[in-house]
Design a protein around this motif. Structure first.
Motif, short mmCIF file in Angstrom:
data_model
loop_
_atom_site.label_atom_id
_atom_site.label_comp_id
_atom_site.label_asym_id
_atom_site.label_seq_id
_atom_site.Cartn_x
_atom_site.Cartn_y
_atom_site.Cartn_z
N GLY A 1 0.81 -1.22 0.00
CA GLY A 1 0.00 0.00 0.00
C GLY A 1 0.83 1.25 0.00
O GLY A 1 0.41 2.28 0.48
N THR A 2 2.05 1.19 -0.58
CA THR A 2 2.93 2.34 -0.52
C THR A 2 3.08 3.04 -1.86
O THR A 2 3.74 4.05 -1.94
CB THR A 2 4.32 1.93 -0.03
N ASP B 1 -2.57 5.80 -3.36
CA ASP B 1 -3.38 4.73 -2.79
C ASP B 1 -4.01 5.12 -1.46
O ASP B 1 -5.16 4.76 -1.17
CB ASP B 1 -2.54 3.47 -2.58
N GLU B 2 -3.27 5.85 -0.62
CA GLU B 2 -3.78 6.19 0.71
C GLU B 2 -4.52 7.52 0.75
O GLU B 2 -5.51 7.66 1.45
CB GLU B 2 -2.63 6.25 1.74
N ASP C 1 -0.26 7.53 6.84
CA ASP C 1 -0.38 6.28 6.08
C ASP C 1 -1.27 5.28 6.80
O ASP C 1 -2.18 4.70 6.23
CB ASP C 1 1.00 5.62 5.91
N ASP C 2 -0.95 5.08 8.08
CA ASP C 2 -1.65 4.03 8.83
C ASP C 2 -3.13 4.35 8.98
O ASP C 2 -3.99 3.50 8.85
CB ASP C 2 -1.02 3.86 10.22
N ALA D 1 -4.94 6.23 7.01
CA ALA D 1 -5.61 6.12 5.72
C ALA D 1 -5.80 4.67 5.31
O ALA D 1 -6.84 4.29 4.78
CB ALA D 1 -4.80 6.86 4.65
N ALA D 2 -4.78 3.85 5.56
CA ALA D 2 -4.86 2.44 5.16
C ALA D 2 -5.86 1.69 6.02
O ALA D 2 -6.58 0.81 5.55
CB ALA D 2 -3.48 1.78 5.25
#
Length: 613
Positions: free
Chosen positions: A257-258, A282-283, A392-393, A395-396
């Motif tokens: 997911g990066t 992606d995020e 990131d976290d 959003a993921a």
């Protein structure tokens, strides 16, 4: 400190991530002044991504990453020339990796830069920030109050009871973790013996008490999983024992997911000509990028619509501004108004929706958004120029996720990259990425062989070829396992279990890499009971020290440049069958040594540990 560039026209900056598997990695120079004999005050260097080359004075002429012997209190002038047209600058740091001297990045071949500074006792290393892994050398200071420094160090050592080792990830149960790697962005990857690769972010590496559920599942593998490595593009590689498919397996970066499916390219055919465009991430959805797809950020310390920046000096080094020589243009999907203002240095900075725009120096390629949420003040922007204030976290995971685990089809589809043998006892183990040649070096424990695999290989059956083979790597038990590549182009190989003079022993073999990439003549660097169980290796070039995970002793052994050994962390400090070690790669982490507790007989002790030696 003063410095100047000799250039024609405005400098168009290109920012790349400083890659160093060891953090503050300082290569030992191939030329050095006599110890105690300081260089003359005018020093000249050539800058090339392969290393700094000494030009003047004669003591360093022709040397790669030469040691600069300076006298405390003396003013020096360093002049260097950009030899390859890549982005370079000149930085001097202290033991804490604090920058004492730092210049702008320049990217034009033949361009020269001069920096003047006073030598101080704190200076220990110099490097080029964009190519820190290869362009780095020692600074030796003479004429200071060395006696006082030694007394302070001795006193500090007396006050230290032992290493302060903390548990980052508590795995506590079967299956256990076996090996680890830290990528250029500071994310830590670790293998799970049952066939998984997990990842925690650079921020998470500074936490304690995480569980396995807090680590993202990057991908699942078809057999026992041993070594792991991550290439600069984020692709991860794993050594897997799986019958006729024993070898190295590849996990594309997209699974973690990066990176977006389009590789971070800008949207629309006309976007490439725009100063500011959009890209699908992606995020974070549609975010603002420059014409080459590099992510842009805003800074909470700036005041919207103020027409000025709050980011200069050290801040500017890490967060370079987006500048333009002409009126900025916007991509078709952008609704934010683009404006400009003049910075203190006279350059013209671009703003979107009144927010000054910046790059992050550790974003390496289009699609990277490594600066998101740093300090809770740096954020990407949407097409309207509004900050996207989530990490990131967050959003993921979304509102529905209870932890960081990626399940089911969100994990990578692993693919066989290189077969290393079809024999039942073939055990691929350690993996290291050779950045200069864009290849993997992989050990095979029972065969006593090191293979090389180019990253552009496309035929698993013919991808690997023997790079180094030696009787010293093959033993009746566990032969060659861990390996590491130094900035000086030496490969250290760990031989786990052998017998020397009737005693159980380990062995470290050093193999120089020739100019054509082939293996030179290997030498036994150190062997004996002190390194019995040698497995994972990590090299810290600041002190030219090799850290060895001695798995059969549950000990981390430090090996000096002359082969002297010292046990620096043991079972008493919480180590249990420790199988691997790796240094951090980004500021705030680069002096952290991460240790993998394999602990197959005590699975409740399996963990990823952190220690700052």
């Amino acid at each position: 400190m003063t410095y100047q560039n000799d250039r024609s026209g405005s400098l168009r900056r290109t920012f790349m991530k400083a890659a160093a598997a060891t953090g503050v990695a300082v290569g030992a120079g191939t030329a050095v002044a006599t110890q105690g004999d300081a260089l003359s005050t005018d020093i000249e260097l050539d800058g090339d991504r392969g290393g700094w080359e000494g030009t003047s004075p004669d003591e360093i002429s022709g040397g790669t990453n030469p040691t600069l012997v300076l006298e405390a209190g003396t003013t020096y002038t360093v002049t260097w020339e950009n030899g390859d047209g890549e982005p370079h600058n000149f930085v001097i740091v202290d033991e804490e990796d604090e920058r004492l001297v730092s210049t702008d990045i320049m990217s034009s071949r033949g361009e020269t830069q001069t920096v003047e500074f006073e030598a101080t006792e704190e200076m220990v290393a110099y490097f080029c920030a964009p190519h820190r892994g290869s362009m780095i050398g020692d600074v030796e200071i003479v004429g200071g109050d060395e006696g006082a420094d030694e007394a302070e160090e001795a006193e500090a050592e007396e006050e230290t009871d032992g290493p302060d080792i903390e548990t980052v990830v508590d795995i506590s149960g079967e299956p256990t973790a076996e090996n680890l790697a830290v990528d250029p962005d500071g994310s830590l990857y670790f293998s799970i013996t049952a066939g998984e690769i997990r990842r925690i972010t650079a921020t998470q590496t500074q936490e304690t008490g995480l569980s396995l559920d807090d680590a993202e599942l990057v991908g699942e593998l078809p057999g026992d999983t041993l070594g792991v490595e991550v290439a600069p593009d984020g692709t991860s590689y794993a050594a897997v024992q799986s019958g006729e498919e024993t070898g190295v397996w590849r996990l594309p970066r997209d699974a973690a997911g990066t990176e977006s499916d389009d590789g971070g390219e800008t949207d629309g055919e006309d976007e490439a000509d725009a100063t500011v465009a959009t890209s699908s991430h992606d995020e974070f959805g549609e975010i603002l990028v420059d014409s080459e797809g590099m992510t842009l950020y805003m800074f909470d310390e700036d005041e919207q619509d103020a027409g000025e920046s709050a980011c200069y000096d050290d801040c500017e080094e890490n967060w370079p501004p987006l500048t333009a020589e002409e009126e900025p243009t916007a991509g078709d999907d952008i609704s934010a108004e683009l404006t400009t203002f003049e910075r203190e240095d006279g350059e013209t900075q671009v703003a979107a929706n009144g927010w000054p725009l910046y790059y992050f120096a550790q974003d390496e390629e289009a699609g990277d958004a490594n600066g998101q949420g740093i300090g809770d003040v740096w954020w990407v922007l949407d097409e309207a120029g509004e900050p996207v204030r989530e990490t990131d976290d967050e959003a993921a995971n979304g509102d529905e996720a209870e932890d960081n685990e990626v399940e089911g089809d969100e994990a990578a589809d692993a693919e066989l990259f290189a077969i290393l043998g079809v024999e039942d006892e073939a055990v691929p183990n350690g993996i290291a990425h050779d950045r200069l040649r864009d290849r993997l070096l992989v050990t095979e424990s029972f065969g006593g062989v090191v293979y090389e695999i180019p990253l552009d290989a496309d035929d698993p059956e013919n991808a690997a070829s023997v790079w180094f083979e030696d009787d010293r790597l093959s033993t009746e038990m566990f032969g060659v396992n861990g390996l590491t590549i130094t900035p000086d182009d030496d490969v250290f190989l760990a031989v786990t279990d052998d017998e020397v003079d009737g005693e159980e022993a380990g062995r470290i073999v050093r193999v120089p890499v020739e100019d054509d990439g082939s293996a030179g003549e290997g030498e036994t660097f150190v062997e004996g009971p002190e390194v019995h169980g040698a497995d994972g290796l990590a090299y810290h070039s600041l002190d030219e020290l090799l850290y060895v995970a001695a798995i059969l002793q549950s000990t981390v052994v430090l090996v000096s440049s002359d082969g002297e050994t010292e046990s620096v962390a043991t079972e008493d400090d919480g180590l249990v069958f420790c199988s691997d070690v790796a240094f951090g790669t980004v500021p705030g982490q680069c002096n952290d040594l991460f240790i993998c507790n394999f602990a197959p007989e005590q699975p409740e002790e399996s963990a990823i540990l952190r220690w700052s030696p």
